[in-house]
Design an enzyme around this catalytic site. Structure first.
Site, short mmCIF file in Angstrom:
data_model
loop_
_atom_site.label_atom_id
_atom_site.label_comp_id
_atom_site.label_asym_id
_atom_site.label_seq_id
_atom_site.Cartn_x
_atom_site.Cartn_y
_atom_site.Cartn_z
N LYS A 1 0.84 -1.21 0.00
CA LYS A 1 0.00 0.00 0.00
C LYS A 1 0.87 1.25 0.00
O LYS A 1 0.61 2.21 -0.74
CB LYS A 1 -0.94 -0.01 1.22
CG LYS A 1 -2.04 -1.07 1.10
CD LYS A 1 -2.83 -1.29 2.40
CE LYS A 1 -3.81 -2.45 2.24
NZ LYS A 1 -4.56 -2.78 3.46
N GLN B 1 -4.58 -1.65 9.73
CA GLN B 1 -4.46 -2.98 9.12
C GLN B 1 -4.98 -4.05 10.09
O GLN B 1 -4.63 -4.06 11.26
CB GLN B 1 -3.00 -3.25 8.75
CG GLN B 1 -2.78 -4.52 7.95
CD GLN B 1 -3.43 -4.49 6.56
OE1 GLN B 1 -3.54 -3.45 5.93
NE2 GLN B 1 -3.87 -5.65 6.09
N ASP C 1 -11.07 2.76 4.36
CA ASP C 1 -11.37 1.32 4.28
C ASP C 1 -12.89 1.09 4.25
O ASP C 1 -13.35 -0.01 3.92
CB ASP C 1 -10.81 0.58 5.51
CG ASP C 1 -9.56 -0.23 5.20
OD1 ASP C 1 -9.39 -0.61 4.02
OD2 ASP C 1 -8.78 -0.51 6.13
N1 GUN Z 1 -6.83 -7.05 6.39
C1 GUN Z 1 -7.21 -7.81 5.34
N2 GUN Z 1 -7.78 -7.04 4.40
C2 GUN Z 1 -7.76 -5.78 4.86
C3 GUN Z 1 -8.21 -4.54 4.33
O1 GUN Z 1 -8.77 -4.42 3.23
N3 GUN Z 1 -7.99 -3.45 5.11
C4 GUN Z 1 -7.40 -3.54 6.32
N4 GUN Z 1 -7.25 -2.43 7.01
N5 GUN Z 1 -6.97 -4.67 6.84
C5 GUN Z 1 -7.16 -5.78 6.09
#
Ligand code: GUN
Length: 293
Positions: free
Chosen positions: A52, A96, A119
């Site tokens: 990311k 995350q 998100d």
């Molecule tokens: N863990 C697995 N997928 C995601 C996601 O799309 N966003 C976040 N913040 N954590 C994750």
């Protein structure tokens, strides 16, 4: 059979966003700034967050990685979130997941300012999504919608079967595919670990979205001819012959299911890269909204 090439489409989207960022720079405007909070040192989470941050750099966003030890308390994390909420330079941020067991995930997600919740996990944004209101759509479901749209996949009146009811993928996907409009207007069945005779349901599906995390779960005999197959699984399977010591496997037996499918996503290179592209898109959206606040 058409491969839904998430790698290519995500690159197209990133290039589109990069040119928007260039325009912002040319106009002397602030560029979008995404922050990611990572608690602990889970291998997969480190990889995702790293991707990311790198994607931000590539398209000209500013990015901040906040790394906290696995011993971080809930209070400490909530304080960090408050700092990010109040930091005018940050347009959007993500926590995350998964979080260590001493931290209540729901409490943490509810502490994020909904206007910075790129998100789309805050209940306010999730509720807006369910009510067809404009909001941040969670990145993985958003990426799947974008793939269906860019490959002109017909979803109206189709039977969509979603496998898995996670808050991040299955549940939002089931809501989005039933919404009025396109992609959407599907008749949706949401299946999960308590579903009986799942093969009886999947063989009736025009579209299958599998977000289970069980490698090779969806076999050819569970799929009807010309079905659209979306594989959201990304499981690390140990493989000593590979330099990393593992390979990434999806939920779908690609070799055999692809022979019957009309459209199918590969793993890797399908839904995975789309998730990051759509997070960037949400961050761009967050910047644009903040500009007019
Ligand atoms: N863990 C697995 N997928 C995601 C996601 O799309 N966003 C976040 N913040 N954590 C994750």
């Amino acid at each position: 059979m058409v491969i839904l090439d998430g790698k290519k489409i995500s690159n197209d989207i990133k290039n589109e966003i990069a040119s928007e960022v260039q325009k912002m720079k040319d106009n002397g405007e602030k560029v979008p700034h995404l922050a990611a909070v990572l608690v602990g040192d889970d291998g997969a989470s480190l990889t995702y967050v790293g991707s990311k941050v790198r994607a931000c750099e590539r398209i000209g966003f500013e990015s901040t990685l906040v790394k906290l030890p696995h011993t971080t308390s809930e209070v400490e994390l909530l304080q960090k979130i408050e700092d990010l909420n109040l930091d005018d330079d940050i347009d959007g941020f993500i926590i995350q997941l998964p979080l260590p067991p001493q931290i209540n995930t729901q409490k943490v997600l509810m502490a994020v300012d909904p206007s910075k919740d790129v998100d789309g996990f805050h209940p306010e944004n999730f509720g807006k999504m369910a009510l067809d209101m404009s909001t941040f759509i969670p990145a993985t479901p958003f990426g799947i919608l974008e793939l269906l749209e860019r490959y002109d996949v017909d979803t109206k009146g189709k039977h969509t079967v979603v496998i898995g009811r996670s808050h991040i993928v299955g549940r939002p996907m089931s809501i989005l595919m039933s919404r009025k409009g396109w992609p959407g207007n599907s008749t949706v069945t949401l299946t999960h670990s308590n579903t009986k005779n799942i093969a009886q349901i999947t063989t009736q599906a025009d579209i299958i979205i599998s977000a289970l995390g069980v490698p090779n779960f969806l076999k050819a005999e569970m799929v009807k001819d010309d079905a659209v197959i979306i594989d959201v699984g990304i499981t690390r399977v140990p493989d000593e012959s590979h330099p990393k010591g593992y390979v990434i496997r999806g939920d779908v037996d690609f070799e055999n299911v692809s022979k019957k499918a009309s459209f199918i996503t590969p793993v890797p290179g399908g839904v995975g890269p789309m998730t990051i592209a759509m997070l960037l898109k949400n961050t761009l959206l967050a910047r644009e909204q903040r500009k007019s606040m």
